[in-house]
Design a protein around this motif. Sequence first.
Motif: not given
Length: 307
Positions: A40-69
Amino acid sequence: MLSFEGTDVIPAISFLEKYYGADVEKELVGASVPATEHSVMCMGEKESEVETFKRLLELFPKGILSVVSDTWDLWKVCTEYLPELKKEILARDGKLVIRPDSGDPVKIITGYMMNELIIEDNRVYLQDYNGYRFVKGKEISLAESKGVIQLLWDGFGGITNDLGFKVLDTHIGAIYGDSINLQRAAAICEALKQKGFASQCVFGVGSFTYQYNTRDTFGMAMKATYVEVDGEGREIFKNPITDDGTKKSATGLLQVKKGNGKYILYDKVSWEEEADSELVTVYKNGKIIKEYSLEEIRMRLADHSTT
């Protein structure tokens, strides 16, 4: 799954329904949380990893969200990306869980103690012993020397509990989801304690530890202790001379009694004593005599763990 309900193994849920009377329509048998993998993180590409984090936070606005980092740079995630997204993280109704997945779990989570480091000209080195004295070894970053929990505290803070230990803000946390055995779990908790933190890292067993457990790990093995030959009873046991005593089995008829919240085993007892026991016949001569549901087993285990 007797002691926890979190799982990503869907067939395990079907197994419990088939063999232990569980019913997903009536009870929580097993569940999971939104959690990323490296793909999942690779699909977002290395240079845009922070954007992947941001998109995940928007997609899951509540509850536990676990992100391999640690797909690329764990320390950059902790010191740059998370502070950049601090407002969004604190606005969530839930917890963002940072998941490292490589390196020494103890050092990744807790960092290093000061007596393990040499700091010179604002650069950090691991201590190395050359046979005569400690000298500068491998250079590491300041972030690596601190470890994940300290970095999350630096970025998000938290509270100090009644025992004087620091507890992270409820919106942020960490998990090490693989390679954790009892020794590593204890080492992580002790290191956090030495640094003034409460134990607050979620531990995952994962494939590493599963492969190193055997039936002897917790003494979970069935042994014959009493037989009858030509109508005459024999008390039997095993006690290998090449073992340290761990594999010595009980002997003869057995009785288990409960006292002061603990189960106590007595062996070499009479038939009358054997009948007055906490032991219950579950399986006999190829037939199941007594069946227990998943709920009953979980409740029994929970009651036992609190005594």
